[in-house]
Write an enzyme that holds these catalytic residues in place. Structure first.
Site, short mmCIF file in Angstrom:
data_model
loop_
_atom_site.label_atom_id
_atom_site.label_comp_id
_atom_site.label_asym_id
_atom_site.label_seq_id
_atom_site.Cartn_x
_atom_site.Cartn_y
_atom_site.Cartn_z
N SER A 34 0.81 -1.23 0.00
CA SER A 34 0.00 0.00 0.00
C SER A 34 0.84 1.27 0.00
O SER A 34 0.33 2.34 -0.29
CB SER A 34 -0.93 0.02 1.20
OG SER A 34 -0.19 -0.09 2.40
N ASP A 339 -4.08 7.71 8.21
CA ASP A 339 -5.17 6.88 8.73
C ASP A 339 -4.76 5.92 9.84
O ASP A 339 -5.46 4.96 10.12
CB ASP A 339 -5.82 6.10 7.58
CG ASP A 339 -4.82 5.17 6.87
OD1 ASP A 339 -3.67 5.07 7.33
OD2 ASP A 339 -5.21 4.55 5.85
N HIS A 342 -1.01 4.53 7.30
CA HIS A 342 -0.33 5.16 6.16
C HIS A 342 -0.06 6.63 6.45
O HIS A 342 -0.74 7.24 7.29
CB HIS A 342 -1.19 5.02 4.90
CG HIS A 342 -1.57 3.60 4.63
ND1 HIS A 342 -2.80 3.07 4.96
CD2 HIS A 342 -0.84 2.58 4.12
CE1 HIS A 342 -2.82 1.79 4.62
NE2 HIS A 342 -1.65 1.46 4.11
#
Ligand SMILES: *[C@@H]1O[C@H](CO)[C@@H](O)[C@H](O)[C@H]1NC(C)=O
Ligand SMILES: *[C@@H]1O[C@H](CO)[C@@H](O)[C@H](O)[C@H]1NC(C)=O
Length: 365
Positions: A34, A339, A342
């Site tokens: 990610s 978040d 991240h």
């Protein structure tokens, strides 16, 4: 120097049009998770985490959700900007679209991806935690598939990939995240490190044998500074925290992984002296964010998530960013953490700058 020379010098410096001073890279290939995914996970259905397919993900810069796990651009986007390469299209959209050809590179990274194959996690009884089965092996398979549509002979392929930059990672962080979040002990997770590092090194080897000449292999971030870890492993024991408020044991774990990875890459350099194998110190490049956040304009500090559902670090597992009960902050540019897991675009820009100016890449990118 006459005006014409001066003019061309400007054209060369400010655009990629000049052929006498070519930009260093004309194609970028990315594999990872990610931290680098620009849309593969979303395109694969995002069944395990559909919220990344809607706002507030992507609210900054793109102004819509792209599948990036942040409010805006990622490190890979800033690297592309630096070399005037278009933002990398996700492989899974290329496969479907006749329009996108990937002539300036392709992104194979998938959010949630692991360095080890999903089989390993199923064998350990933690397979159900995986966001995706598109592990590093799958991504390497995609690369080979893509390559077979581009060139056939070694000579042809070498010419095609001559000025390509390969970003291998960050990858491996999730192998540990899944285990940590399920309560596996640090000592047990430490035993995974040789296999994770082995898998990253094997991937580097394969890419070099497939034609990669310049390869960037990043280490892990200081995970003990991430809201999700700080919330899950919160303790009254003050000695568990460093001077920045991060969890010492988890940061030490990242350092351990990074040290092992660096050793392994050093061996690989001897095996492949013709390749430039660059270690990217994500840990070092991110450190200032946590050490002197306000000095860097992060008025809201580096530990609190911009987007979340409350709690001491604004990370609430039951109301994670994008879920009911969560909301995003007004100005993400004053936060390092997006978040809980991240980072924000601002933080990624800071890390990318540190890599690109050569302070946190060895040898320099
Ligand atoms: C991964 O593969 C396993 C076994 O084939 C399957 O049960 C599982 O649903 C897959 N997981 C995801 C997230 O696609
Ligand atoms: C590297 O970091 C040092 C200290 O933080 C800084 O002074 C220097 O300007 C940086 N180097 C480059 C090339 O930006």
């Amino acid at each position: 120097m006459n005006m014409v020379t001066l003019f061309f010098l400007f054209v060369c410096v400010y655009t990629a049009l000049c052929s006498s001073i070519p930009l260093k890279y004309d194609k970028i290939y990315s594999l990872g998770d990610s931290l680098a995914d620009t849309g593969n996970f979303l395109h694969s259905g995002a069944m395990t985490n559909p919220v990344i397919g809607k706002l507030p993900y992507g609210e900054t810069f793109f102004h819509h959700a792209t599948g990036r796990c942040s409010n805006g651009r990622l490190i890979v986007d800033f690297i592309a900007e630096k070399y005037s390469v278009p933002y990398l299209p996700p492989y899974l959209t290329i496969v479907e679209s006749l329009k996108l050809k990937g002539e300036h590179g392709v992104n194979f990274a998938v959010a949630g991806a692991t360095a080890l194959d999903s089989k390993f996690f199923y064998e350990q009884g933690i397979g159900q935690a995986l966001w995706t089965n598109h592990s590093l092996t799958t991504q390497l398979g995609w690369f080979k598939q893509f390559k077979s549509t581009i060139c056939t002979t070694k000579q042809e392929c070498d010419r095609y990939f001559k000025r390509s930059l390969f970003l291998l990672g960050e990858i491996g962080g999730n192998d540990y995240n899944y285990a940590f979040f399920l309560g596996v002990t640090v000592n047990k997770i430490k035993r995974m490190v040789p296999s994770v590092v082995g898998s990253i090194t094997a991937a580097a080897k394969m890419l070099i044998e497939e034609g990669a000449k310049e390869l960037v292999v990043p280490g892990n971030f200081p995970i003990g500074c991430l809201g999700a870890y700080l919330t899950l492993f919160e303790t009254k024991d003050k000695t568990a925290y460093d001077e920045n408020g991060c969890l010492k044991a988890h940061n030490a774990f990242s350092k351990y992984h990074n040290a092992e990875l660096k050793l392994s890459l050093e061996k690989l350099r001897h095996e492949y002296p013709q390749a430039r194998i660059i270690y990217a110190d994500y840990y070092g490049a991110a450190k200032a964010l946590f050490h002197i956040p306000r000095h860097l304009g992060l008025e809201n500090g580096a530990l609190n998530a911009c987007c979340g559902g409350g709690g001491p670090y604004n990370f609430n597992y039951k109301a994670r960013c994008g879920h009911i009960g969560s909301k995003a902050c007004k100005d993400p540019s004053t936060y390092a953490n997006w978040d809980g897991v991240h980072l924000t675009e601002t933080a990624y820009r800071h890390v990318a700058t540190g890599l690109l100016n050569g302070n946190f890449t060895s040898p320099p990118i």
